[in-house]
Design an enzyme around this catalytic site. Structure first.
Site, PDB file in Angstrom:
ATOM      1  N   GLY A 186       0.835  -1.199   0.000  1.00 21.59           N
ATOM      2  CA  GLY A 186       0.000   0.000   0.000  1.00 21.59           C
ATOM      3  C   GLY A 186       0.870   1.249   0.000  1.00 21.59           C
ATOM      4  O   GLY A 186       2.025   1.236  -0.421  1.00 21.59           O
ATOM      5  N   GLY A 187       0.299   2.319   0.538  1.00 22.87           N
ATOM      6  CA  GLY A 187       1.011   3.603   0.569  1.00 22.87           C
ATOM      7  C   GLY A 187       2.309   3.517   1.343  1.00 22.87           C
ATOM      8  O   GLY A 187       3.190   4.377   1.194  1.00 22.87           O
ATOM      9  N   GLY A 421      23.704  14.312 -29.235  1.00 19.48           N
ATOM     10  CA  GLY A 421      23.178  14.837 -27.967  1.00 19.48           C
ATOM     11  C   GLY A 421      23.710  14.042 -26.788  1.00 19.48           C
ATOM     12  O   GLY A 421      23.890  14.581 -25.694  1.00 19.48           O
ATOM     13  N   ALA A 422      23.982  12.755 -27.031  1.00 20.68           N
ATOM     14  CA  ALA A 422      24.461  11.917 -25.938  1.00 20.68           C
ATOM     15  C   ALA A 422      25.861  12.343 -25.513  1.00 20.68           C
ATOM     16  O   ALA A 422      26.210  12.266 -24.334  1.00 20.68           O
ATOM     17  CB  ALA A 422      24.454  10.457 -26.365  1.00 20.68           C
TER      18      ALA A 422
HETATM   19  C1  HXC Z   1      -3.367  -4.718  11.609  1.00 21.36           C
HETATM   20  C2  HXC Z   1      -2.327  -6.526  10.715  1.00 21.36           C
HETATM   21  C3  HXC Z   1      -2.124  -5.830   9.515  1.00 21.36           C
HETATM   22  C4  HXC Z   1      -2.592  -4.497   9.433  1.00 21.36           C
HETATM   23  C5  HXC Z   1      -1.293  -7.788   9.309  1.00 21.36           C
HETATM   24  N1  HXC Z   1      -1.808  -7.727  10.534  1.00 21.36           N
HETATM   25  N2  HXC Z   1      -1.479  -6.636   8.653  1.00 21.36           N
HETATM   26  N3  HXC Z   1      -2.946  -5.973  11.753  1.00 21.36           N
HETATM   27  N4  HXC Z   1      -3.199  -3.983  10.512  1.00 21.36           N
HETATM   28  N5  HXC Z   1      -2.404  -3.759   8.334  1.00 21.36           N
HETATM   29  C6  HXC Z   1      -1.805  -8.770  11.543  1.00 21.36           C
HETATM   30  C7  HXC Z   1      -2.712  -9.920  11.173  1.00 21.36           C
HETATM   31  O1  HXC Z   1      -4.033  -9.644  11.534  1.00 21.36           O
HETATM   32  C8  HXC Z   1      -2.116 -11.031  11.987  1.00 21.36           C
HETATM   33  O2  HXC Z   1      -2.534 -10.908  13.318  1.00 21.36           O
HETATM   34  C9  HXC Z   1      -0.634 -10.718  11.962  1.00 21.36           C
HETATM   35  O3  HXC Z   1      -0.514  -9.340  11.626  1.00 21.36           O
HETATM   36  C10 HXC Z   1       0.122 -11.511  10.925  1.00 21.36           C
HETATM   37  O4  HXC Z   1      -0.565 -11.392   9.698  1.00 21.36           O
HETATM   38  P1  HXC Z   1      -0.861 -12.652   8.780  1.00 21.36           P
HETATM   39  O5  HXC Z   1      -1.861 -12.221   7.788  1.00 21.36           O
HETATM   40  O6  HXC Z   1      -1.193 -13.827   9.630  1.00 21.36           O
HETATM   41  O7  HXC Z   1       0.555 -12.893   8.116  1.00 21.36           O
HETATM   42  P2  HXC Z   1       0.897 -13.348   6.651  1.00 21.36           P
HETATM   43  O8  HXC Z   1       0.073 -14.530   6.270  1.00 21.36           O
HETATM   44  O9  HXC Z   1       2.372 -13.486   6.601  1.00 21.36           O
HETATM   45  O10 HXC Z   1       0.461 -12.155   5.704  1.00 21.36           O
HETATM   46  C11 HXC Z   1       1.110 -10.906   5.798  1.00 21.36           C
HETATM   47  C12 HXC Z   1       0.368  -9.826   4.964  1.00 21.36           C
HETATM   48  C13 HXC Z   1      -1.122  -9.832   5.365  1.00 21.36           C
HETATM   49  C14 HXC Z   1       0.556 -10.151   3.504  1.00 21.36           C
HETATM   50  C15 HXC Z   1       1.058  -8.512   5.248  1.00 21.36           C
HETATM   51  O11 HXC Z   1      -1.217  -9.751   6.774  1.00 21.36           O
HETATM   52  C16 HXC Z   1      -1.850  -8.680   4.760  1.00 21.36           C
HETATM   53  O12 HXC Z   1      -2.213  -8.755   3.595  1.00 21.36           O
HETATM   54  N6  HXC Z   1      -2.082  -7.654   5.579  1.00 21.36           N
HETATM   55  C17 HXC Z   1      -2.783  -6.488   5.120  1.00 21.36           C
HETATM   56  C18 HXC Z   1      -1.888  -5.693   4.191  1.00 21.36           C
HETATM   57  C19 HXC Z   1      -2.548  -4.413   3.796  1.00 21.36           C
HETATM   58  O13 HXC Z   1      -3.373  -4.413   2.886  1.00 21.36           O
HETATM   59  N7  HXC Z   1      -2.257  -3.355   4.555  1.00 21.36           N
HETATM   60  C20 HXC Z   1      -2.789  -2.067   4.326  1.00 21.36           C
HETATM   61  C21 HXC Z   1      -1.999  -1.487   3.199  1.00 21.36           C
HETATM   62  S1  HXC Z   1      -2.529   0.108   2.848  1.00 21.36           S
HETATM   63  P3  HXC Z   1      -2.919 -12.176  14.200  1.00 21.36           P
HETATM   64  O14 HXC Z   1      -3.185 -11.609  15.544  1.00 21.36           O
HETATM   65  O15 HXC Z   1      -4.105 -12.787  13.555  1.00 21.36           O
HETATM   66  O16 HXC Z   1      -1.731 -13.074  14.133  1.00 21.36           O
HETATM   67  C22 HXC Z   1      -1.549   1.034   3.678  1.00 21.36           C
HETATM   68  C23 HXC Z   1      -1.870   2.434   3.533  1.00 21.36           C
HETATM   69  C24 HXC Z   1      -0.702   3.301   3.813  1.00 21.36           C
HETATM   70  O17 HXC Z   1      -0.658   0.643   4.334  1.00 21.36           O
HETATM   71  C25 HXC Z   1      -1.106   4.655   3.335  1.00 21.36           C
HETATM   72  C26 HXC Z   1      -0.035   5.654   3.491  1.00 21.36           C
HETATM   73  C27 HXC Z   1      -0.448   6.979   2.957  1.00 21.36           C
END
Ligand code: HXC
Length: 534
Positions: A186-187, A421-422
């Protein structure tokens, strides 16, 4: 009043039981060090990853880590985040030393809420960056995170905003390095993208704005994590990351090595290193460049290695836009950045990616007072619809801007071809190269002999109907043109080239040139030059 010590010099460990406050503190800090517990640490290890604390200890000089805000927690009461009392809020922050020099470092802890970024987590990173900027030391981020902490809603997004803002404020003032050691989605990818260098590790690092499931939903494309955002696509195609490592250990070794070439901040120069390599060591093998057919390809690395102290070259962006090679060498102990056309790939021609790659590197050198050596062997810009529509005009202009803007010492050496130019773009005198050298084999002209003859004599050639005679005429005209223009002499006579040099003397001459230029710029008077991502 009571005296605290009977003997003011006493420094023995007391036999008395520790006071309750100390017992409590020791317990709290021990718990904080443990992290999320065995099961989650095992899950981390099962993915082939180190824990955040292990990473810090492998990266830094032994026992040099000085942690801050280890007990900071989230105050978010939604979804019970606060009640989990996660000490440190999923990120470890502090200072340490690499090769004896101070750095700031943060490491996201995937075992705690997936290393996700909540407000306290973001504040810890932001505060570290503020301290690092004031202390004028590099910042290294070890990223392993699920991104914005979903439970903390917009607070986590705002946290990213605070970090991005600081990345930009610190850009060109202190070196910023991002090491991706897990997901970065993501971001969240934009903080590393705003830093100077990104490292990824094969198999465990992933960066993407939208992950495979969103891609599938939005476009129908099926793609896995590695193919979408692994180290290969980002080091070879997108150019997002500059370094790829086979393992985390290998990655930390590379980060430590990179730092040996960098100053601590824009007010200093890169550290001088003593070398046993003789300054005026002759490099006779470079005479082979003059023997070669100018159309023949060779890897420019061979020239760089032979010029450098102890044959050392630390390449940057090794797998991306290989037609231009960038990296650090030392010359007479002084760090020098190299930008070189690489005839082994696309004839060393400049295309969109190569222009971006070289321009950003030059801007980094300029921000951090590192002299620039340009090695030229180029037939021109890469022709084609793809390049034109891809914006070679826009991207190529960045290179002209970077060379012209750079006030660091600039030495250029033309090996063989420097056309059109290069020629102007690649560190020519007219973009303020300080010393411009050429080998006797250099051809400096508007274009190559055959192309020039086709244009200049098109009418005469068309008029000749006998094919054999036409070919002979073409050969004669090409020779005439080559004698006049396919050499460095016209450029040397009008001052476009300062000296034509013996290839064997190239190392000695280049080192001498940089010695003369050593005080060209005073880093203390170096106004802030941001390193905008290009
Ligand atoms: C809260 C999170 C989390 C999140 C993971 N966890 N991402 N908790 N917020 N963003 C937690 C899970 O719930 C889980 O908790 C633990 O971390 C491990 O995650 P798993 O999914 O079990 O691990 P894995 O299978 O290795 O997968 C990792 C992952 C997946 C690919 C990162 O967790 C995922 O897709 N997470 C979401 C990614 C995402 O879309 N994030 C937002 C991006 S947008 P438990 O307690 O169950 O073990 C963004 C915006 C930024 O970041 C903007 C800036 C301007």
């Amino acid at each position: 009043m009571i005296e605290l010590f009977e003997d003011p010099r006493e420094d023995k460990k007391s036999d008395r039981p520790a006071p309750a406050s100390l017992v409590k503190f020791r317990q709290v800090s021990q718990d904080a060090q443990k992290g999320a517990g065995e099961a989650r640490i095992k899950a981390q290890k099962d993915k082939g990853k180190f824990t955040a604390r292990e990473r810090i200890s492998y990266l830094l000089d032994q026992d040099s880590f000085f942690e801050i805000r280890s007990l900071m927690e989230s105050s978010c009461s939604d979804f019970g985040v606060k009640d989990k009392h996660i000490k440190g809020d999923g990120v470890i922050t502090g200072f340490g030393r690499i090769n004896g020099r101070e750095v700031a470092v943060y490491a996201q802890d995937f075992t705690q809420l997936g290393g996700s970024l909540g407000l306290a987590h973001a504040r810890k990173i932001a505060d570290l960056m503020d301290r690092a900027l004031e202390a004028k030391v590099p910042v290294i981020g070890l990223l392993d995170s699920g991104g914005a902490r979903i439970q903390e809603g917009v607070d986590s997004l705002n946290g990213y905003g605070e970090i991005f803002y600081r990345n930009v404020k610190a850009s060109g003032v202190i070196p910023q390095i991002s090491v991706i050691l897990g997901p970065c989605a993501g971001g969240a990818v934009y903080s590393p993208a705003l830093t100077d260098f990104i490292f990824m590790v094969e198999g465990i690092s992933h960066m993407f704005v939208t992950g495979p499931s969103v891609v599938k939903a939005a476009t129908g494309e099926e793609v896995d994590f590695d193919t979408l955002g692994g180290s290969h696509p980002h080091s070879e195609k997108s150019g997002v990351c500059q370094f790829v490592a086979k393992s985390e250990q290998d990655c930390f070794r590379q980060v430590r090595e990179l730092l040996t070439f960098l100053p601590q901040n824009c007010y200093e120069k890169a550290p001088l290193e003593s070398t046993s390599d003789v300054f005026d060591r002759p490099v006779h093998v470079l005479e082979r460049v003059c023997e070669m057919d100018p159309k023949k390809a060779f890897r420019i690395h061979h020239v760089i290695w032979r010029l450098a102290d102890d044959f050392g070259f630390f390449e940057i962006h090794q797998n991306f836009a290989k037609n231009v090679v960038t990296g650090f060498i030392r010359l007479g102990g002084e760090v020098v950045g190299v930008v070189a056309n690489n005839p082994a790939c696309l004839g060393g021609a400049l295309d969109c990616d190569a222009s971006d790659k070289a321009a950003r590197f030059i801007r980094f050198l300029n921000a951090f007072n590192i002299p620039l050596l340009t090695l030229v062997d180029i037939g021109g810009y890469l022709p084609g619809v793809q390049q034109e529509h891809g914006g070679i005009i826009r991207h190529g202009a960045k290179l002209l801007y970077a060379y012209s803007e750079a006030s660091i010492p600039k030495v250029t050496l033309v090996l063989r071809k420097a056309y059109g130019g290069a020629y102007i773009a690649m560190g020519s005198k007219y973009l303020r190269g300080d010393f411009n050298f050429a080998f006797p084999s250099a051809e400096i002209a508007v274009m190559g002999p055959r192309g020039a003859v086709d244009i200049l004599y098109s009418r005469d050639l068309k008029a000749e109907t006998d094919e054999q005679k036409k070919e002979l005429l073409k050969e004669k005209l090409t020779k005439e043109y080559s004698d006049k223009f396919a050499s460095p002499y016209q450029a040397a006579s009008n001052g476009s080239i300062d000296e034509i040099i013996e290839p064997a003397e190239a190392r000695a001459k280049i080192i001498r040139a940089f010695q003369v230029l050593r005080n060209k710029r005073n880093p203390k008077e170096n106004p802030h030059k941001g390193n905008i991502p290009l």
